[in-house]
Design a protein around this motif. Structure first.
Motif, PDB file in Angstrom:
ATOM      1  N   THR A 140       0.827  -1.184   0.218  1.00  0.00           N
ATOM      2  CA  THR A 140      -0.003   0.110   0.185  1.00  0.00           C
ATOM      3  C   THR A 140       0.877   1.218   0.059  1.00  0.00           C
ATOM      4  O   THR A 140       2.201   1.126   0.767  1.00  0.00           O
ATOM      5  CB  THR A 140      -0.483   0.191   1.443  1.00  0.00           C
ATOM      6  OG1 THR A 140      -1.523  -1.194   1.630  1.00  0.00           O
ATOM      7  CG2 THR A 140      -1.663   1.862   0.825  1.00  0.00           C
ATOM      8  N   PRO A 170      -2.935  -0.605  -4.102  1.00  0.00           N
ATOM      9  CA  PRO A 170      -3.849   0.154  -2.783  1.00  0.00           C
ATOM     10  C   PRO A 170      -3.516   1.884  -2.473  1.00  0.00           C
ATOM     11  O   PRO A 170      -1.635   1.790  -2.120  1.00  0.00           O
ATOM     12  CB  PRO A 170      -4.149  -0.573  -2.152  1.00  0.00           C
ATOM     13  CG  PRO A 170      -4.111  -2.022  -1.896  1.00  0.00           C
ATOM     14  CD  PRO A 170      -2.775  -2.078  -2.942  1.00  0.00           C
ATOM     15  N   GLY A 275      -4.031   2.275   5.540  1.00  0.00           N
ATOM     16  CA  GLY A 275      -2.297   1.692   4.504  1.00  0.00           C
ATOM     17  C   GLY A 275      -2.981  -0.013   5.203  1.00  0.00           C
ATOM     18  O   GLY A 275      -2.840  -0.577   4.069  1.00  0.00           O
ATOM     19  N   HIS A 279      -4.545  -3.015   2.663  1.00  0.00           N
ATOM     20  CA  HIS A 279      -3.797  -4.192   2.421  1.00  0.00           C
ATOM     21  C   HIS A 279      -4.711  -5.889   3.051  1.00  0.00           C
ATOM     22  O   HIS A 279      -4.384  -6.944   2.112  1.00  0.00           O
ATOM     23  CB  HIS A 279      -1.977  -4.375   2.947  1.00  0.00           C
ATOM     24  CG  HIS A 279      -1.584  -5.465   2.547  1.00  0.00           C
ATOM     25  ND1 HIS A 279      -1.296  -6.044   0.845  1.00  0.00           N
ATOM     26  CD2 HIS A 279      -0.941  -6.052   3.321  1.00  0.00           C
ATOM     27  CE1 HIS A 279      -0.535  -7.538   1.674  1.00  0.00           C
ATOM     28  NE2 HIS A 279      -0.558  -7.497   3.210  1.00  0.00           N
TER      29      HIS A 279
END
Length: 340
Positions: A140, A170, A275, A279
């Motif tokens: 991420t 992401p 974050g 993931h």
């Protein structure tokens, strides 16, 4: 009328059961609600979905499997924000946390913690290429904490966003990353693996930039849905008294109890923890999250965790509480919410 001991015991037991059920409902209701009417069971199910995506700790894993997070930000004026985001990612459960910052921010960030991997590349001419080399190793990217508004740095940030999108990673965008998106909405348009985390002022700026109309302060849910849809149904977390989370199709409301203390850096804790959770939720697969959008589940988990940290730290320090105090609460807050 006289009751026997057995009758009294039964009545007391029944009353206790009702009280426990009511209290559980109150806690869940205080933490979460849908835009539409849902039962307490549905609300608790969202917590369970967050729990479902948390990877177990086993001896068979190697370093890096539970998350390698890259934070893009950090300049001469702002060294705390990228540190807060990166260290929060580690404390939530990521294995490795990188910070891509300017040269004059690197020494300060390194001095805050030996656990962070710091790359002083954000202000060099080939910054985008230097960051791109690391993207295959990251799960991420969190872009924006401490980024600043230097035109050269922002141009590099645009390039990093494009490279991140090209690799399907992401992407959490916060702080001055949101200011960049407000200036150039097309850089994030349609990328549904992006999560934007604006506060009310940042949201208003984004809304007006994208929809060319002022935000209706009496219709936060509707404005959130419209902005997400206009950007191609990417996930948006509007931070505030209650955190509103939407992918343009539904709105989750996180109203988990925090405190009235608003110190700088709390949003960095949220973006860093998001974050990691993004993931985990993305990796978990549709079955574990019951077909829900993984980024909605991750965002709800991160919002709840940030508020729980805020509550715990405020109980200890009151008005003197800072974000460092909140970060120190991540472990116990995480266990209380998701592992008990």
């Amino acid at each position: 009328m006289l009751w026997g001991r057995g009758t009294v015991a039964c009545v007391v037991t029944a009353l206790v059961s009702v009280l426990v059920f009511w209290l559980q409902g109150e806690v869940i209701q205080r933490s979460f609600s849908f835009h539409s009417a849902y039962s307490i069971k549905d609300m608790e199910n969202i917590y369970q979905l967050v729990r479902n995506v948390i990877p177990p700790l086993t001896a068979k894993k190697h370093k890096g499997q539970d998350g390698r997070i890259g934070v893009v930000g950090g300049c001469q004026e702002y060294t705390g924000a990228p540190y807060f985001a990166a260290i929060s990612a580690l404390k939530v459960g990521a294995d490795l946390s990188h910070v891509f910052c300017t040269k004059d921010a690197a020494a300060a960030i390194k001095s805050y913690s030996p656990e962070l991997i710091v790359h002083p590349v954000l202000d060099i001419s080939n910054a985008v290429n230097e960051v791109e080399k690391w993207l295959p190793r990251l799960h991420t990217v969190v872009l924006g904490p401490g980024l600043g508004r230097n035109e050269v740095i922002l141009e590099h940030a645009k390039g990093i966003i494009e490279k991140t999108k090209a690799k399907g990673i992401p992407l959490v965008i916060d702080a001055d990353g949101l200011w960049l998106v407000a200036q150039h909405p097309s850089i994030i348009q349609g990328y549904q693996r992006a999560i934007l985390t604006p506060n009310l002022m940042e949201f208003s700026r984004l809304y007006e930039a994208v929809l060319r109309d002022p935000m209706d302060s009496n219709d936060h849910h509707g404005c959130l849905l419209r902005l997400s849809q206009a950007l191609g149904n990417l996930t948006i977390v509007q931070k505030g008294e209650r955190d509103l989370i939407s992918d343009g199709q539904k709105v989750f409301v996180c109203s988990h109890e925090g405190s009235n203390r608003r110190c700088g850096g709390q949003g960095d804790l949220l973006s860093g923890s998001l974050g990691v959770l993004a993931h985990w939720a993305f990796l978990a697969g549709s079955e574990k999250i019951n077909g829900q959008n993984p980024f909605l589940v991750a965002a709800f988990g991160a919002c709840s965790l940030t508020r729980q940290c805020n509550s715990q730290a405020f109980q200890k320090y009151g008005r003197s509480m800072t974000t460092k105090d909140m970060i120190a609460e991540i472990g116990t807050a995480f266990n209380k919410l998701f592992e008990t």
